[in-house]
Structure formats: structure tokens, C-alpha cells
Design a protein around this motif. Structure first.
Motif, PDB file in Angstrom:
ATOM      1  N   ILE A 121       0.959  -1.107   0.093  1.00 44.51           N
ATOM      2  CA  ILE A 121       0.035  -0.110  -0.051  1.00 44.51           C
ATOM      3  C   ILE A 121       1.091   1.162  -0.140  1.00 44.51           C
ATOM      4  CG2 ILE A 121      -1.942   1.347   1.581  1.00 44.51           C
ATOM      5  CD1 ILE A 121      -2.895  -1.262   2.264  1.00 44.51           C
ATOM      6  N   ASP A 122       0.561   2.163  -1.018  1.00 43.61           N
ATOM      7  CA  ASP A 122       1.449   3.357  -0.850  1.00 43.61           C
ATOM      8  C   ASP A 122       0.466   4.352  -0.324  1.00 43.61           C
ATOM      9  OD1 ASP A 122       3.337   2.386  -2.533  1.00 43.61           O
ATOM     10  OD2 ASP A 122       2.333   2.657  -4.234  1.00 43.61           O
ATOM     11  N   GLY A 123       1.083   5.112   0.573  1.00 45.80           N
ATOM     12  CA  GLY A 123       0.253   6.184   1.271  1.00 45.80           C
ATOM     13  C   GLY A 123      -0.152   6.049   2.710  1.00 45.80           C
ATOM     14  N   GLU A 177      -9.048  -5.022  -7.659  1.00 48.97           N
ATOM     15  CA  GLU A 177      -9.929  -3.993  -7.892  1.00 48.97           C
ATOM     16  C   GLU A 177     -10.752  -3.705  -6.959  1.00 48.97           C
ATOM     17  OE1 GLU A 177      -9.204  -6.412  -9.794  1.00 48.97           O
ATOM     18  OE2 GLU A 177      -7.770  -5.239 -11.380  1.00 48.97           O
ATOM     19  N   GLN A 215      -9.018  -1.929  -4.007  1.00 55.23           N
ATOM     20  CA  GLN A 215      -8.851  -0.429  -4.306  1.00 55.23           C
ATOM     21  C   GLN A 215      -9.954   0.433  -4.149  1.00 55.23           C
ATOM     22  OE1 GLN A 215      -5.788   1.164  -5.065  1.00 55.23           O
ATOM     23  NE2 GLN A 215      -6.941   2.676  -4.373  1.00 55.23           N
ATOM     24  N   ASP A 226     -10.491   3.330  -1.632  1.00 53.68           N
ATOM     25  CA  ASP A 226     -11.116   4.885  -1.977  1.00 53.68           C
ATOM     26  C   ASP A 226     -12.198   5.224  -1.382  1.00 53.68           C
ATOM     27  OD1 ASP A 226      -8.996   4.851  -4.126  1.00 53.68           O
ATOM     28  OD2 ASP A 226     -10.346   4.118  -5.691  1.00 53.68           O
ATOM     29  N   GLY A 240      -9.573   8.154  -1.567  1.00 54.69           N
ATOM     30  CA  GLY A 240      -8.488   8.030  -2.469  1.00 54.69           C
ATOM     31  C   GLY A 240      -7.045   8.087  -2.050  1.00 54.69           C
ATOM     32  N   LEU A 286      -5.168   6.048  -0.527  1.00 60.84           N
ATOM     33  CA  LEU A 286      -4.154   4.984  -0.661  1.00 60.84           C
ATOM     34  C   LEU A 286      -4.281   4.239  -2.077  1.00 60.84           C
ATOM     35  CD1 LEU A 286      -5.324   3.232   2.737  1.00 60.84           C
ATOM     36  CD2 LEU A 286      -3.370   4.782   2.347  1.00 60.84           C
ATOM     37  N   HIS A 287      -3.247   3.576  -2.326  1.00 60.32           N
ATOM     38  CA  HIS A 287      -2.871   2.978  -3.513  1.00 60.32           C
ATOM     39  C   HIS A 287      -2.516   1.723  -3.060  1.00 60.32           C
ATOM     40  CE1 HIS A 287      -2.142   1.791  -7.669  1.00 60.32           C
ATOM     41  NE2 HIS A 287      -0.944   1.473  -7.443  1.00 60.32           N
ATOM     42  N   VAL A 288      -3.371   0.638  -3.585  1.00 60.42           N
ATOM     43  CA  VAL A 288      -3.115  -0.974  -3.377  1.00 60.42           C
ATOM     44  C   VAL A 288      -2.597  -1.620  -4.482  1.00 60.42           C
ATOM     45  CG1 VAL A 288      -4.275  -3.031  -2.135  1.00 60.42           C
ATOM     46  CG2 VAL A 288      -5.204  -0.637  -1.741  1.00 60.42           C
ATOM     47  N   ARG A 289      -1.539  -2.299  -4.166  1.00 64.57           N
ATOM     48  CA  ARG A 289      -0.898  -3.016  -5.190  1.00 64.57           C
ATOM     49  C   ARG A 289      -0.095  -4.404  -5.011  1.00 64.57           C
ATOM     50  NH1 ARG A 289       4.647  -1.910  -4.657  1.00 64.57           N
ATOM     51  NH2 ARG A 289       5.148  -0.102  -3.145  1.00 64.57           N
TER      52      ARG A 289
END
Length: 565
Positions: free
Chosen positions: A207-209, A251, A254, A258, A263, A265-268
Motif C-alpha cells: 500500500i502506498d500512502g 480492484e 482499491q 478509495d 483516494g 491509498l494505492h493498493v498493489r
């Protein structure tokens, strides 16, 4: 198999058969191995699990695993969480975790570690003790060895992947085989409770953020989103209520991020994503004759507050020493039966508490969501500033407040002087920890009593040099199972002796509620709880207590004779 995998009793192939090699079963095996007990541990899985599942280890669990020398390795492999970031609508409240209330423990942190790593470390410990986990071995049936006597042992029918059917005669069988326990079903033990209505989605992801080394909680009217820091193959564990008719995919994760974080956090890079239902269920009894349940086989509940795996491991360590002594003929029937009496109330309290918290966190109906949406934002900042409240909250979450004060397996030798026992620990309480000096080395008090057997602490003035000899002479059946130490307050310049523990700071005496002017005696059970406490130098009560636990007849002293040291 264990180095001691054959029972000394020809009626049994093994004293203890452990079914299930998760954290609960592995902890039980570690304690039985420490006592040199005869046991086997089987698991139907052909390989260890790859899903992280339980991820948090509480301070009390690290204390309880201390005798096996694995706590330091767990801490080194894990990732401590220092803060909880509570993301409220108008502000983010940053709460220090375990910064108060845990001064009497060496482990003052909530440790995050994937269950796979916890199992790996425990398995390596067992391998070092020449214990092999028998995988690909599935329990199919249980039968009493004596149809008329439920306590006479069991015969287990095992389907082995490598060589067909095997039958094992065991004095005791322990089901540590999870919520769908075959042991529980075959023993006919009731399973009561229900499932929560929602489906949840869980993932180990990057997770970014999100700020590192903190737990993040996002409570809203729609429910919650939690982020827990992990080590190992993924940095974060993410959990939320799954939207209806949505698949468990990246998806969807994410979309949830959101929704709850607008919005931010970016999940990857998901390592594992799963949808699941949660339930709150418990066995009516944790024991039926020679069959016992521990861990998820005995109780399942919401994962909030990270209590599940920790409760299971402590089930195992309450039970293991009792079965090990029972296999040697050194446990009274009352001691064996005390497992249910001591641990089921703990499981019930954990289930009730987590159920209440979970409903507050997830309810989306009318008044039920008000505590989360209205009261939490209004009260949390003030409540978190109250050190006394936070201290009790952290001690409860860390499981340091669990006690067995109502158990018949603890005793106070000063019932006529209750004021003495109002200070410090009482029989049934966990032994608090402190730095002490032993043979010129700084040690922890809990380390010095972490032995397979009973520890006796003699504190205060006036104990004669032959007091340990008197105790051992009065309890010959416990040879090799008694660790007797004298706890003294004073300078590190006091002469060293293997039997002397020096409390230079005075913290051990303070936390135990002892006085340097008054002699007292404490018996510490193998699970780290105070079993007996008395004042004065009369050792009769302690001897009788240990004789009662171990099933020995209490010898009547001759007229006028006492066991006073």
C-alpha cells in the motif's frame, strides 16, 4: 516423532496424541517436549500452511513461550506496531500503543508476524528437540479404550497418505485441529454459536500512502477498513466488509480503499486475497473424559483485538503441563479437570468482548452504528488522554490481566490474614516480571522460573540454609521438578549463590507485594501463574498444596511436629 514417543504404560502407544499442527498444537508439543512427555503430533495437511491468517502476538503470549527459547526469535522476525492511527471524519487521532501499563513485562509491544512465520519458528524448535510433525495423517475416528470408563484413554484411527490406516492408543487426545475440528465431532462435544451476517475481504498487499509501523483504522457509517503492518512477503494486511456481489479482487480492494480514505491509498501487488465469513462459536465443554479441545477447536470469534491465536497458545500451555504430569502419575484428577474450569471462562470472556467490539465496528443499522459514528469521534480524544484507562485497556488486550483466582488449583496460605494478600499478586495471578541479578548476571525474574516444573520463591529474612532441602525432602515424588530460589532485596555485593536471586532495584518485591522485613513463600506453576502464597516460614501449606495438585497423599506430621523452616 518425539524422542520420547512411547508411553511407559504398555496400555498406551503414546501418552498424548495432538491432532493439528497450527500454533496451538505446536505450542502444546513444545511444552510436552520440555517435560519429556510421550506424544505424537499429526496434521492432515501435507505441508505447512501458506496463508498468514493470525498476524499479531500479544505480550503475554511472548512471555508464555519464553521457556522454549523462541520469544526472542519471534520478536526479531516480527514487526512491532508503535501506534494506532484512528482516522476520524474531522481528524486523525494518533494513539501510542502499549506505552503504559506493561512495565512489568519484558515485551511491551504488539508484535505483528504472519502465522506462517510463527509456525515455522515453533516447528524449528521442535525439530531441535527431535520432534517430527507427522503430516498427511488425518484423524478418521475415536473410540474409548474402555467403553465404561471415559477417562481410560482413546484409540485413534488415522488415515495416512503414505501407509494406509494406523491405530494409536493414547492416554489423552487433544484436538487442536481448528474450527471444523474432527476431534470435537468424533468426541460428541457440543459446538454452539453463530455466524456474522457479513462477508469480509482480506488481503496481504503493498500500500502506498499509509504511514509505516502503525495500525490504521478508518471507521465510517459504512463500516470499517483496517490496515495492519506485516513483515515477510507483504507489507500490509488489509481487511474490510466485502461489498455485495463484488469479487475478492485487487480492484475491489482499491475501491474499498478509495471509499474509506477518499483516494489517499494505492493498493498493489497482492500476495493473497480471500473472502470469508466470521463466526462466534464455542464448545460447551473443553474436556470430555480423555479428550481435550484447545484453540479454534474450542472457540472461534472475531479477530478484533488480536486475541484468537494468542488465546489458543495459552490454552495449550495451561493444558500441557497438566497432561505431562498426569502421564507420570503426578497429577490429581482435579488438576487434569481444572483445564476446562480455568480456560473456558477465559474463552467465554474473549468471545463476549470481541463480539461486542466487532458489532460496534461493523453495524450499519440505525442506533447500533451511533457509538462508532458519533460517540467515538467525540470521546476517543479524551479517553486516550486518560492514562489509567489506557493502561487497563492495554493490559487487557495484552492478556496480562487474565487470572485464575477462582480456580481450585490455587490456594492462599494466609486466609486468616487477607490484608497481607491484598498487596501485590494473589494466587491465580500471572507472575509479574522485573530485572534481577542472578550469579552476577542481569536476568529477568520470569526467565529464572521458566523451567519444566514448579518454582518456589522464598522471600524476606530468616530462611535457613536448609529450607530448600526440607522442601525437597517433603516432596520426593517431585524430584527434578522443583526449582527453589531465595529472592532477596539488597546490594549486588551480597554473596552469590545458585539459589539466590538479588532484587537490587526493589522492583520485583514491589510488583509482587513482598516486604523485605517479612518472610513469604510463593509457588509458581509451570504456566507462569502464582499457585500458592503464604507468609511466614512454615512450609507445611506449600507442601500440602503441591501434594494435592500431584495426587500424593498428605502425610500427617507427628504430634507437635511442623515443617517450619
Amino acid at each position: 516423532m518425539a524422542a520420547h514417543d512411547n508411553s511407559e504404560d504398555p496400555n498406551y502407544d503414546v501418552d498424548v496424541l495432538i491432532v493439528g499442527a497450527g500454533p496451538t498444537g505446536l505450542a502444546l508439543a513444545a511444552q510436552l517436549a520440555a517435560f519429556g512427555a510421550s506424544f505424537r503430533i499429526i496434521d492432515r495437511r501435507q505441508a505447512p500452511g501458506t496463508e498468514s491468517r493470525a498476524i499479531a502476538i500479544q505480550p503475554r503470549t511472548l512471555e508464555a513461550l519464553r521457556p522454549f527459547g523462541v520469544s526472542g526469535e519471534l520478536v526479531a522476525a516480527g514487526r512491532p506496531a508503535r501506534e494506532l492511527h484512528l482516522h476520524l471524519p474531522e481528524e486523525t487521532l494518533e494513539v501510542d500503543l502499549f506505552d503504559t501499563g506493561l512495565e512489568d513485562s519484558a515485551f511491551q509491544q504488539l508484535l505483528f508476524l504472519p502465522q506462517t512465520e510463527t509456525e515455522r519458528i515453533l516447528t524449528q524448535h521442535l525439530l531441535s528437540r527431535r520432534v517430527r510433525i507427522e503430516r498427511g495423517a488425518e484423524l478418521q475416528d475415536l473410540e474409548r479404550l474402555d467403553p465404561e470408563d471415559p477417562f481410560a484413554g482413546m484409540e485413534a484411527k488415522i488415515q495416512r497418505m503414505d501407509r494406509g490406516i494406523e491405530r494409536i492408543r493414547a492416554r489423552y487426545v487433544v484436538g487442536a485441529d481448528g474450527a471444523g475440528s474432527t476431534v470435537r465431532a468424533k468426541a460428541g462435544m457440543d459446538w454452539r454459536g453463530g455466524a456474522y451476517p457479513d462477508t469480509f475481504i482480506l488481503a496481504d498487499v503493498e500500500i502506498d500512502g499509509a504511514e509505516q509501523d502503525a495500525v490504521h483504522s478508518y471507521p465510517t457509517e459504512d463500516g470499517f477498513l483496517f490496515l495492519f503492518p506485516l513483515g515477510g512477503s507483504a507489507t500490509w494486511r488489509m481487511i474490510a466488509i466485502k461489498p455485495p456481489h463484488r469479487p475478492a479482487t485487487l480492484e475491489t480492494m482499491q475501491e474499498l480503499a478509495d471509499t474509506f480514505t477518499h483516494g489517499a491509498l494505492h493498493v498493489r501487488d497482492p500476495k493473497w486475497i480471500s473472502a470469508f465469513r466470521l463466526s462466534h462459536q464455542m464448545a460447551e465443554y473443553f474436556q470430555r473424559g480423555s479428550v481435550f479441545l484447545a484453540g479454534d477447536a474450542a472457540h472461534v470469534h472475531s479477530p478484533v483485538a488480536a486475541q484468537g491465536m494468542n488465546t489458543g497458545i495459552q490454552d495449550a500451555l495451561n493444558l500441557g503441563w497438566k497432561l505431562a504430569l498426569g502421564a507420570r502419575g503426578l497429577a490429581s484428577d482435579e488438576l487434569i479437570d481444572s483445564y476446562h474450569a480455568e480456560r473456558r471462562p477465559v474463552g467465554q470472556e474473549v468471545m463476549s468482548t470481541t463480539d461486542r467490539i466487532f458489532k460496534l465496528a461493523t453495524s450499519r443499522n440505525g442506533l447500533k452504528k451511533l457509538p462508532r459514528t458519533k460517540l467515538l469521534p467525540a470521546l476517543a480524544p479524551k479517553a486516550m488522554g486518560w492514562d489509567g484507562l489506557r493502561s487497563q485497556l492495554f493490559r487487557t488486550m495484552a492478556q496480562l490481566n487474565i487470572n485464575y483466582r477462582g480456580s481450585s488449583m490455587v490456594d492462599a496460605g494466609d486466609s486468616r490474614r487477607p490484608a497481607l494478600l491484598a498487596r501485590g499478586v494473589r494466587p491465580g495471578d500471572r507472575l509479574p516480571d522485573a530485572d534481577v541479578i542472578h550469579q552476577d548476571r542481569e536476568r529477568r525474574l520470569q526467565d529464572l522460573v521458566a523451567t519444566p516444573g514448579f518454582s518456589i520463591l522464598l522471600s524476606g529474612p530468616g530462611w535457613p540454609q536448609d529450607a530448600p532441602h526440607q522442601l525437597r525432602a517433603a516432596l520426593p515424588h517431585l524430584a527434578g521438578l522443583l526449582n527453589i530460589q531465595q529472592l532477596t532485596v539488597g546490594s549486588s555485593l551480597i554473596a552469590n549463590s545458585p539459589g539466590i536471586i538479588k532484587d537490587v532495584s526493589g522492583l520485583a518485591f514491589h510488583r509482587l507485594g513482598l516486604s523485605s522485613r517479612r518472610p513469604e513463600l510463593l509457588v509458581i506453576r509451570p504456566d507462569g501463574y502464582v499457585g500458592y502464597r503464604s507468609s511466614g516460614r512454615d512450609i507445611t501449606g506449600a507442601v500440602e498444596y503441591l501434594q494435592r495438585l500431584t495426587g500424593e497423599s498428605v502425610a500427617e506430621p507427628a504430634a507437635g511436629e511442623t515443617l517450619s523452616a
